[in-house]
Design a protein around this motif. Structure first.
Motif, PDB file in Angstrom:
ATOM      1  N   TRP A  80      39.012  35.984  45.815  1.00  8.37           N
ATOM      2  CA  TRP A  80      39.395  35.728  44.309  1.00  8.37           C
ATOM      3  C   TRP A  80      38.641  37.221  43.994  1.00  8.37           C
ATOM      4  CZ3 TRP A  80      40.400  33.662  39.156  1.00  8.37           C
ATOM      5  CH2 TRP A  80      41.202  32.549  39.302  1.00  8.37           C
ATOM      6  N   THR A  81      38.328  38.223  43.505  1.00  8.66           N
ATOM      7  CA  THR A  81      38.017  39.770  43.386  1.00  8.66           C
ATOM      8  C   THR A  81      38.026  39.933  42.158  1.00  8.66           C
ATOM      9  OG1 THR A  81      37.991  41.348  44.651  1.00  8.66           O
ATOM     10  CG2 THR A  81      40.119  40.784  44.008  1.00  8.66           C
ATOM     11  N   THR A  82      37.127  40.900  41.302  1.00  9.11           N
ATOM     12  CA  THR A  82      36.814  40.703  40.214  1.00  9.11           C
ATOM     13  C   THR A  82      35.485  42.356  40.063  1.00  9.11           C
ATOM     14  OG1 THR A  82      37.347  38.996  39.165  1.00  9.11           O
ATOM     15  CG2 THR A  82      36.266  40.319  37.718  1.00  9.11           C
ATOM     16  N   GLY A  83      35.836  43.330  39.335  1.00  6.99           N
ATOM     17  CA  GLY A  83      35.221  44.838  39.901  1.00  6.99           C
ATOM     18  C   GLY A  83      34.385  45.169  41.542  1.00  6.99           C
ATOM     19  N   GLY A  84      34.866  44.222  42.281  1.00  7.09           N
ATOM     20  CA  GLY A  84      34.497  45.107  43.697  1.00  7.09           C
ATOM     21  C   GLY A  84      33.804  43.835  43.979  1.00  7.09           C
ATOM     22  N   ASP A  85      33.560  42.215  43.559  1.00  9.34           N
ATOM     23  CA  ASP A  85      32.617  41.396  43.886  1.00  9.34           C
ATOM     24  C   ASP A  85      34.282  40.686  44.550  1.00  9.34           C
ATOM     25  OD1 ASP A  85      30.341  42.499  43.358  1.00  9.34           O
ATOM     26  OD2 ASP A  85      30.496  41.395  41.519  1.00  9.34           O
TER      27      ASP A  85
END
Length: 125
Positions: A80-85
């Protein structure tokens, strides 16, 4: 079935570190839970050499992505990814942050092998 888009970068980072370790350190990483013992030891060796964080940040990211890919393969989880994390979500719904765990290992406060053990045992409960 194709991998989710969120897996693109961490899968590449993991493959890059596998290649670099095979060619540079003669260390074979086979995406097994046992291989994470060797990764933890590599990070410990880097820490003992007192390499500046900025100099090892990319390899730590690769080690974390490698550990995450081990967890994905063993548990059937997904990236999973969000905001580059980037995180791994295991089938039990738990989110794991193996890239941050690699950074914590470098600061002597983490273990990729233990993260994997916990993630795998959590999906068996």
């Amino acid at each position: 079935m194709t991998r989710p888009h969120a897996a693109t970068k961490p899968v590449r980072w993991a493959a890059d570190v596998v290649t670099a370790m095979r060619e540079g350190a003669r260390l074979r990483l086979d995406y097994s839970a046992q291989s994470l013992w060797r990764v933890d030891r590599m990070i410990e060796d880097i820490r003992r050499q007192e390499a500046p964080y900025a100099a090892v940040e990319t390899v730590l990211r690769g080690f974390g992505a490698y550990a995450g890919e081990v967890v994905v393969r063993l548990t059937g989880g997904e990236w999973w990814t969000t905001g580059g994390d980037h995180w791994v979500r295991t089938p039990d719904g738990h989110l794991w942050d193996p890239i941050d765990e690699a950074r914590r290992c470098y600061h002597d406060d983490g273990s990729l092998r233990l993260l994997c053990r916990d993630a795998v045992s959590g999906t068996r409960a």
